[in-house]
Design an enzyme around this catalytic site. Structure first.
Site, PDB file in Angstrom:
ATOM      1  N   ASP A   1      -4.346   2.287   2.735  1.00  0.00           N
ATOM      2  CA  ASP A   1      -2.838   2.493   2.405  1.00  0.00           C
ATOM      3  C   ASP A   1      -2.977   3.822   2.421  1.00  0.00           C
ATOM      4  OD1 ASP A   1      -0.195   2.071   1.490  1.00  0.00           O
ATOM      5  OD2 ASP A   1      -1.173   2.931  -0.536  1.00  0.00           O
TER       6      ASP A   1
ATOM      7  N   ASP B   1       0.256   6.444   1.131  1.00  0.00           N
ATOM      8  CA  ASP B   1       0.924   6.868   0.208  1.00  0.00           C
ATOM      9  C   ASP B   1       0.260   6.334  -1.486  1.00  0.00           C
ATOM     10  OD1 ASP B   1       3.066   8.760   0.871  1.00  0.00           O
ATOM     11  OD2 ASP B   1       3.072   7.091   1.929  1.00  0.00           O
TER      12      ASP B   1
ATOM     13  N   ASP C   1      -2.146   0.718  -3.342  1.00  0.00           N
ATOM     14  CA  ASP C   1      -1.704   0.894  -4.701  1.00  0.00           C
ATOM     15  C   ASP C   1      -0.496   0.214  -4.923  1.00  0.00           C
ATOM     16  OD1 ASP C   1      -0.072   2.516  -2.886  1.00  0.00           O
ATOM     17  OD2 ASP C   1       0.640   3.676  -4.668  1.00  0.00           O
TER      18      ASP C   1
HETATM   19  O1  LIG Z   1       2.400   1.915   2.192  1.00  0.00           O
HETATM   20  P1  LIG Z   1       2.154   3.111   1.935  1.00  0.00           P
HETATM   21  O2  LIG Z   1       1.510   4.137   3.017  1.00  0.00           O
HETATM   22  O3  LIG Z   1       1.888   3.439   0.460  1.00  0.00           O
HETATM   23  O4  LIG Z   1       3.740   3.694   1.973  1.00  0.00           O
HETATM   24  C1  LIG Z   1       4.831   3.265   0.949  1.00  0.00           C
HETATM   25  C2  LIG Z   1       5.962   3.986   0.953  1.00  0.00           C
HETATM   26  O5  LIG Z   1       5.262   5.400   0.678  1.00  0.00           O
HETATM   27  C3  LIG Z   1       6.142   6.709   0.584  1.00  0.00           C
HETATM   28  O6  LIG Z   1       6.766   6.788  -0.760  1.00  0.00           O
HETATM   29  C4  LIG Z   1       5.964   6.672  -1.819  1.00  0.00           C
HETATM   30  O7  LIG Z   1       5.273   8.074  -1.798  1.00  0.00           O
HETATM   31  C5  LIG Z   1       6.247   9.101  -1.761  1.00  0.00           C
HETATM   32  C6  LIG Z   1       5.350  10.451  -1.830  1.00  0.00           C
HETATM   33  O8  LIG Z   1       4.404  10.324  -2.737  1.00  0.00           O
HETATM   34  C7  LIG Z   1       7.023   9.131  -3.120  1.00  0.00           C
HETATM   35  O9  LIG Z   1       8.031  10.055  -3.227  1.00  0.00           O
HETATM   36  C8  LIG Z   1       7.771   7.758  -3.350  1.00  0.00           C
HETATM   37  O10 LIG Z   1       8.498   7.763  -4.119  1.00  0.00           O
HETATM   38  C9  LIG Z   1       6.782   6.743  -3.082  1.00  0.00           C
HETATM   39  O11 LIG Z   1       7.699   5.361  -2.974  1.00  0.00           O
HETATM   40  C10 LIG Z   1       6.900   6.891   1.795  1.00  0.00           C
HETATM   41  O12 LIG Z   1       7.686   7.882   1.486  1.00  0.00           O
HETATM   42  C11 LIG Z   1       7.770   5.432   1.949  1.00  0.00           C
HETATM   43  O13 LIG Z   1       8.382   5.757   3.369  1.00  0.00           O
HETATM   44  C12 LIG Z   1       6.605   4.490   2.021  1.00  0.00           C
HETATM   45  O14 LIG Z   1       7.305   3.169   2.525  1.00  0.00           O
END
Ligand SMILES: O=P(O)(O)OC[C@H]1O[C@H](O[C@H]2O[C@H](CO)[C@@H](O)[C@H](O)[C@H]2O)[C@H](O)[C@@H](O)[C@@H]1O
Length: 363
Positions: free
Chosen positions: A119, A121, A312
């Site tokens: 993954d 983020d 995560d």
């Molecule tokens: O599947 P992932 O790669 O984990 O993506 C899920 C979402 O991640 C991002 O948002 C998350 O991370 C951001 C930066 O650290 C944070 O600001 C936010 O609160 C988190 O939810 C991304 O911006 C989303 O588009 C993804 O869906």
């Protein structure tokens, strides 16, 4: 035959893999004994009590107390009371640290065909306020590059492929963006893109593209008065971030989002880490993307494949669940706090993912 109506050109390599994998006996961690399984959810994913927040808004059932409760639940406090400490200790018994167990992971995966699923983020990059600033470290990129040198490696993200690629910048990887709804293979010339291979390309939600563009614009417009909101177009899905929104405004935000979605019965609302995720109602998720990629690699019925998925977020649970059901490989949850999860192991934070650079020892 691939059940996903996808054009995948078989290479000599994956044809021979497929042939050598005639015994569909499932693999399970044998040595040392696997950690005790966490309690399995009762009923379907959506009925699991502690996953009440992952609901469909237009499709039934709605099983949440309130959206604001659920938004709070996606933001666990860092304060640990004595009880939480005990909870964490017992949770760690069921989900031991992959760092502590690393030698065991190496030994059980020895001789198996490892496939890495990562993954982005919260796994490769730390969570930050501004989604555009979620950079991965140079060292982490080095780790992923090293992994891809030895094993097929995929990034599985809620972000659209272009965005996640801009962060990762490694052409030799597979990418499953938009929560697995956009799958692409390595660029030509990389190790896993041999002569005769075509990049795997699968977009199960392509007919939703115009709808997503429309709902993205609507959401931008209807939430613009709420300070701190961030609406992100992730191609086949939309993210509405509330990390920087005053908690007093969360109710208003969720109401606005639900009002917009009332007009879109073919879209559903899910939740991630301080983010509302709008996705097409199709039976596709990160777990399906994992299965698709294993199949594309010729490992669908392989009894000696060892997929490792590190994630995560709630959306990663679909992939952990697939591994648990296949009784293959292992799922690793990155989390400082105990969470109801289908993963077998845990890591405290993204920096610990770097332990996997030593996985090359299995070769
Ligand atoms: O599947 P992932 O790669 O984990 O993506 C899920 C979402 O991640 C991002 O948002 C998350 O991370 C951001 C930066 O650290 C944070 O600001 C936010 O609160 C988190 O939810 C991304 O911006 C989303 O588009 C993804 O869906």
């Amino acid at each position: 035959m691939c059940p996903y109506h996808v054009v995948t050109i078989m290479t000599k390599q994956n044809l021979s893999n497929a042939k050598s994998c005639v015994n569909p006996t499932m693999f399970m961690v044998e040595k040392p004994p696997p950690p005790p399984s966490p309690p399995q959810p009762r009923g379907s994913y959506i009925n699991n009590i502690s996953r009440k927040t992952l609901v469909e808004i237009n499709g039934e059932p709605r099983i949440m107390k309130s959206w604001v409760d659920s938004m709070r639940a996606s933001s666990p406090t860092h304060h640990m009371s004595a009880n939480l400490y005990e909870d964490k200790t017992s949770w760690m018994v069921h989900h031991p640290s992959a760092v502590d167990m690393f030698e065991d992971i190496i030994s059980v995966s020895k001789g198996k065909k490892i496939v890495m699923f990562l993954d982005y983020d919260g796994t490769l990059s730390p969570i930050v306020d501004d989604p555009d600033q979620a950079f991965m470290s140079h060292d982490m990129r080095g780790t992923v590059r090293k992994l891809a040198r030895y094993f097929p490696t995929a990034i599985v993200s809620g972000r659209c492929i272009d965005k996640v690629y801009n962060f990762v910048q490694l052409a030799e990887l597979y990418y499953a963006g938009s929560h697995g709804m956009d799958i692409k293979g390595p660029s030509k010339g990389s190790k896993y893109s041999k002569k005769g291979t075509q990049a795997v390309l699968y977009q199960p939600a392509s007919k939703f593209l115009p709808m997503i563009v429309e709902v993205y614009k609507e959401l931008l417009d209807k939430t613009k008065s709420i300070e701190g909101v961030r609406v992100e177009n992730n191609k086949f899905c939309v993210s509405v971030h509330f990390r920087c929104v005053d908690e007093k405004k969360w109710g208003e935000l969720s109401q606005q989002v639900r009002l917009v979605l009332k007009e879109y019965p073919k879209l559903k609302l899910c939740q991630g880490r301080k983010v509302l995720e709008i996705r097409p109602i199709i039976k596709w998720d990160k777990g399906k993307a994992l299965q698709f990629l294993l199949q594309s690699l010729g490992y669908a019925k392989c009894n000696d494949v060892f997929p490792i998925y590190i994630g995560d977020d709630r959306t990663d649970e679909d992939a952990f669940k697939v591994l648990r059901e296949r009784r293959q490989g292992l799922g690793i949850l990155v989390s400082k706090t105990p969470k109801d999860t289908h993963a077998s192991y845990s890591l405290q934070e993204p920096s610990e993912v770097r332990i996997f650079k030593h996985l090359s020892k299995v070769h």
